[in-house]
Design a protein around this motif. Structure first.
Motif, PDB file in Angstrom:
ATOM      1  N   GLY A  13       0.854  -1.182   0.000  1.00  0.00           N
ATOM      2  CA  GLY A  13       0.000   0.000   0.000  1.00  0.00           C
ATOM      3  C   GLY A  13       0.887   1.228   0.000  1.00  0.00           C
ATOM      4  N   CYS A  14       0.255   2.386  -0.045  1.00  0.00           N
ATOM      5  CA  CYS A  14       1.037   3.633  -0.165  1.00  0.00           C
ATOM      6  C   CYS A  14       1.300   4.278   1.194  1.00  0.00           C
ATOM      7  CB  CYS A  14       0.301   4.604  -1.067  1.00  0.00           C
ATOM      8  SG  CYS A  14      -1.163   5.318  -0.290  1.00  0.00           S
ATOM      9  N   SER A  15       0.795   3.669   2.258  1.00  0.00           N
ATOM     10  CA  SER A  15       0.834   4.149   3.648  1.00  0.00           C
ATOM     11  C   SER A  15      -0.246   5.191   3.923  1.00  0.00           C
ATOM     12  CB  SER A  15       2.220   4.662   4.075  1.00  0.00           C
ATOM     13  OG  SER A  15       2.389   6.023   3.768  1.00  0.00           O
ATOM     14  N   GLY A  16      -1.050   5.504   2.912  1.00  0.00           N
ATOM     15  CA  GLY A  16      -2.127   6.479   3.116  1.00  0.00           C
ATOM     16  C   GLY A  16      -3.130   6.030   4.162  1.00  0.00           C
ATOM     17  N   CYS A  17      -3.369   4.721   4.255  1.00  0.00           N
ATOM     18  CA  CYS A  17      -4.311   4.233   5.270  1.00  0.00           C
ATOM     19  C   CYS A  17      -3.721   4.445   6.660  1.00  0.00           C
ATOM     20  CB  CYS A  17      -4.621   2.758   5.032  1.00  0.00           C
ATOM     21  SG  CYS A  17      -5.514   2.448   3.498  1.00  0.00           S
ATOM     22  N   GLU A  58      -3.013  -3.018   6.037  1.00  0.00           N
ATOM     23  CA  GLU A  58      -3.088  -2.136   4.863  1.00  0.00           C
ATOM     24  C   GLU A  58      -2.377  -2.795   3.677  1.00  0.00           C
ATOM     25  OE1 GLU A  58      -1.442   1.965   5.113  1.00  0.00           O
ATOM     26  OE2 GLU A  58      -0.619   1.587   3.135  1.00  0.00           O
ATOM     27  N   CYS A  86      -7.036  -1.131  -1.012  1.00  0.00           N
ATOM     28  CA  CYS A  86      -5.994  -2.026  -1.562  1.00  0.00           C
ATOM     29  C   CYS A  86      -6.075  -3.392  -0.891  1.00  0.00           C
ATOM     30  CB  CYS A  86      -4.597  -1.429  -1.390  1.00  0.00           C
ATOM     31  SG  CYS A  86      -4.309   0.001  -2.444  1.00  0.00           S
ATOM     32  N   ASN A  91      -7.275  -2.756  -5.554  1.00  0.00           N
ATOM     33  CA  ASN A  91      -7.286  -1.312  -5.820  1.00  0.00           C
ATOM     34  C   ASN A  91      -6.063  -0.838  -6.609  1.00  0.00           C
ATOM     35  OD1 ASN A  91      -8.471   1.303  -5.432  1.00  0.00           O
ATOM     36  ND2 ASN A  91      -7.193   1.680  -3.662  1.00  0.00           N
ATOM     37  N   GLY A 147     -12.365   2.183   1.601  1.00  0.00           N
ATOM     38  CA  GLY A 147     -11.995   3.595   1.554  1.00  0.00           C
ATOM     39  C   GLY A 147     -10.567   3.718   1.080  1.00  0.00           C
ATOM     40  N   CYS A 148     -10.287   4.801   0.389  1.00  0.00           N
ATOM     41  CA  CYS A 148      -8.942   5.015  -0.146  1.00  0.00           C
ATOM     42  C   CYS A 148      -8.490   6.440   0.165  1.00  0.00           C
ATOM     43  CB  CYS A 148      -8.913   4.735  -1.648  1.00  0.00           C
ATOM     44  SG  CYS A 148      -7.277   4.918  -2.397  1.00  0.00           S
ATOM     45  N   PRO A 149      -8.037   6.656   1.408  1.00  0.00           N
ATOM     46  CA  PRO A 149      -8.039   5.712   2.537  1.00  0.00           C
ATOM     47  C   PRO A 149      -9.368   5.769   3.274  1.00  0.00           C
ATOM     48  CG  PRO A 149      -7.048   7.773   3.236  1.00  0.00           C
ATOM     49  CD  PRO A 149      -7.433   7.962   1.784  1.00  0.00           C
TER      50      PRO A 149
HETATM   51  S1  SF4 Z   1      -6.335   2.144  -0.055  1.00  0.00           S
HETATM   52 FE1  SF4 Z   1      -5.638   4.087  -0.933  1.00  0.00          FE
HETATM   53  S2  SF4 Z   1      -4.643   5.158   0.781  1.00  0.00           S
HETATM   54 FE2  SF4 Z   1      -4.793   2.951   1.367  1.00  0.00          FE
HETATM   55  S3  SF4 Z   1      -2.869   2.010   0.690  1.00  0.00           S
HETATM   56 FE3  SF4 Z   1      -4.308   1.787  -1.003  1.00  0.00          FE
HETATM   57  S4  SF4 Z   1      -3.934   3.586  -2.333  1.00  0.00           S
HETATM   58 FE4  SF4 Z   1      -3.023   4.029  -0.330  1.00  0.00          FE
END
Ligand code: SF4
Length: 178
Positions: A13-17, A58, A86, A91, A147-149
């Protein structure tokens, strides 16, 4: 009352969560009073232990290392939550399924190649799976938090419900792709 043994894990993941988790702001103090954080990117405990009560995961499953970690988490955790889109569906992380591993590595790393030696950073990247998958395709998942996030209110809602032994309603505060 014994504190809940709580973990958060970051796969592909992108760490956004995890950033959204921090958006709980002062409510983090309330959560912290009820849990013992036993493994998380937030703390200096990166080895997943035994006897965990609740884990938020995540990210999707993209590498052999992710599969290994996820199986270990499942084996040692009572309640596993797919944390964010994700983890729930693949995602953004699964977008590479349309192009293949080699194309994704080339696109991601060619600009970082060491032009003197020709070495590519991808040689130290964990072995990638041919296909990125959502968590539930690999192990049983108990709850899905989309949710994203996922917004902080949704994270707070599911955490407080599960900590109190109640059934959460995740759709009070979030939805897919929100
Ligand atoms: S769900 Fe969205 S915010 Fe969370 S890891 Fe994936 S891309 Fe990033």
């Amino acid at each position: 009352m014994a504190k809940i043994r709580f973990a958060t894990v970051w796969l592909d993941g992108c760490s956004g969560c995890h950033m959204s988790f921090l958006d709980m702001d002062e409510r983090l103090i309330e959560i912290a009073s009820k849990v013992e954080v036993v493994c998380s990117p937030y703390v200096d405990m990166k080895e997943f232990p035994e006897n965990v009560d609740l884990a938020l995961i995540e990210g999707a499953v993209s590498s052999e290392e992710d599969v290994e970690k996820l199986r270990k988490i499942r084996k040692n955790t009572k309640i596993v939550v797919a944390f964010g889109d994700c983890a729930v569906t693949g995602n953004v992380s699964a977008m590479r399924n349309n192009y293949g591993v080699e194309a994704a590595l080339k696109h991601a790393y060619d600009n970082l190649s060491d032009h003197n030696t020709g070495a590519r950073p991808c040689r130290v990247v964990p072995k990638q799976l041919d296909r990125v998958s959502a968590l539930h395709e690999q192990v049983k998942i108990d709850y899905f938090l989309p949710g994203c996030p996922p917004p902080a209110d949704a994270i707070y809602n599911i955490l407080t419900s599960l900590i109190e032994g109640k059934e959460p309603n995740v759709f009070d505060h979030t939805r897919f792709g929100k």
